[in-house]
Design an enzyme around this catalytic site. Structure first.
Site, short mmCIF file in Angstrom:
data_model
loop_
_atom_site.label_atom_id
_atom_site.label_comp_id
_atom_site.label_asym_id
_atom_site.label_seq_id
_atom_site.Cartn_x
_atom_site.Cartn_y
_atom_site.Cartn_z
N PHE A 130 -15.45 7.69 -1.81
CA PHE A 130 -15.43 6.31 -2.31
C PHE A 130 -14.05 5.76 -2.03
CE2 PHE A 130 -14.51 3.08 -5.50
CZ PHE A 130 -15.63 2.26 -5.38
N ASP A 216 -6.69 8.90 0.84
CA ASP A 216 -6.96 7.98 -0.25
C ASP A 216 -6.63 8.73 -1.55
OD1 ASP A 216 -8.05 6.56 -2.35
OD2 ASP A 216 -9.86 5.98 -1.27
N LYS A 245 -4.22 2.35 -8.93
CA LYS A 245 -4.55 2.80 -10.28
C LYS A 245 -3.32 3.07 -11.14
CE LYS A 245 -9.29 4.37 -9.47
NZ LYS A 245 -9.98 3.41 -10.34
#
Length: 398
Positions: A130, A216, A245
């Site tokens: 993702f 990622d 994040k």
């Protein structure tokens, strides 16, 4: 108030959140919850951390936004910090993880154009990955549930299967390959950690064929695994990395990090962002990164993660009818279940006031703040255990 004017793209839990502090959340009716979602691995320092609150207050009284037509000293300071504690030489600031991934994808393709190889456009991702919700990110992950209904697949994006070494070798050897993109530890995909030897093998193959590696680490970076960057466990580095994040502790910040070599095509005018790297975001980012990168913070993550993993493996032995597997790295923990993970999340929330996140492969994710205390970790295990007991009665009655 109602939700009728909100676009219906979220399947929200029936919980109205009012305030938070540390690892605790309170709903609007005053109910207290133990939060092991942390904004999906975002609130690395917990809710309302005093240093982050102060950083926002101080900067908000000075300057919020000017755009990137001017120098922004906070960008330069945070970029210096990030590069001094990573493989990177240069940074581009964004507002989110998916924007950082977009920058990473563009950086990889532009690198090869600058090298006189514009035919190198192919980017290979992995199953279960993702990378965010923008067009490039959903095509890089190639999850049908995110790509269907949005037109033809974008050219040059392909998917590999973890463990299919021959296919991986062939993809990297392809003369039109630009980059491989991978999460060292998958988040949404069920907390699968790519083995260290596989990451090192990818590095060797990519070096051999002139292919770039994009990591990622939007979810697994920033201390979440017990090292500042998840790839450090493998003793290797990527060429490009997307982070976000926890970098803002809940404030919208992302960044694309790269070596000078990888970013050689990113020249004036080829990329940009109106809000990315604004002074307010940079003030919060500096405060958050300063805390998350401390050796004592990382040592604490390893201590608490070791305790949680040990206790959860014990619960797996006691509840083999509920728990299939315990996986992940550091405080990015996945528990694969027998009962439906969404139902389990609801039982944990409603019966135990315990918040956990969902994940692929019928997992729930335990993603507490990195400042979770050992006492709070014990409380989390107790609430998880009681949820397992409740799940057992539910399954027996079905």
């Amino acid at each position: 108030m109602s939700t009728e004017h909100l676009m219906g793209v979220y399947n929200r839990a029936p919980l109205e959140v009012d305030r938070g502090l540390g690892a605790r959340l309170w709903s609007t009716d005053g109910t207290e919850y133990l939060d092991c979602v942390a904004g999906i691995s975002t609130n690395g320092l917990g809710h309302a951390h005093p240093k982050l609150v102060q950083a926002v207050k101080d900067q908000a009284e000075k300057l919020w936004h000017v755009s990137n037509i001017f120098r922004i000293p906070g960008q330069e300071a945070l970029a210096d910090d990030l590069c001094s504690k990573s493989f990177a030489d240069v940074v581009f600031f964004t507002n989110s993880g998916t924007e950082a991934v977009e920058c990473a994808l563009k950086t990889a393709r532009k690198h090869h154009v600058a090298n006189g190889q514009p035919e190198r456009i192919d980017i290979y991702g992995f199953d279960g990955s993702f990378h965010g919700r923008t067009y490039g990110a959903i095509n890089a992950a190639a999850n049908p549930s995110y790509t269907e209904g949005f037109g033809p697949k974008m050219e040059g994006f392909h998917q590999l299967v973890w463990g299919d070494h021959e296919a991986i070798k062939a993809a990297i050897a392809n003369p039109t390959t630009a980059a491989i993109i991978v999460e060292p530890v998958q988040g949404e995909g069920g907390c699968r950690a790519m083995p260290d030897q596989c990451l090192r093998g990818l590095r060797e193959l990519c070096d051999q064929h002139g292919v770039l590696i994009i990591f990622d680490e939007v979810q697994c970076g920033m201390g979440r695994t017990g090292k500042l960057w998840a790839h450090e466990w493998a003793g290797m580095t990527p060429d490009i990395m997307a982070i976000a994040k926890a970098l803002g502790g809940g404030f919208p910040i992302g960044a694309c990090l790269a070596t000078t070599h990888a970013a050689k095509g990113m020249t004036v005018g080829v990329h940009g962002s109106t809000f990315g790297g604004n002074p307010l975001a940079m003030a919060v980012g500096q405060a958050a990164f300063g805390e998350l990168s401390k050796p004592e913070t990382l040592a604490h993550v390893n201590e608490v993660a070791g305790y949680l993993k040990q206790q959860l493996h014990g619960l797996q032995q006691r509840f083999p009818d509920i728990i299939v597997d315990v996986r992940g790295k550091g405080l990015l923990i996945g528990v694969k279940l027998v009962p439906n993970n969404r139902e389990f999340m609801g039982w944990a929330r409603d019966e135990q006031r315990f918040l956990v996140a969902g994940g692929g492969d019928n997992c729930v994710r335990i993603l507490p703040p990195l400042v979770l205390t050992l006492d709070e970790a014990r409380e989390a295990v107790e609430r998880f255990e009681k949820t397992c007991e409740f799940a057992r009665t539910k399954l027996a009655a079905a």
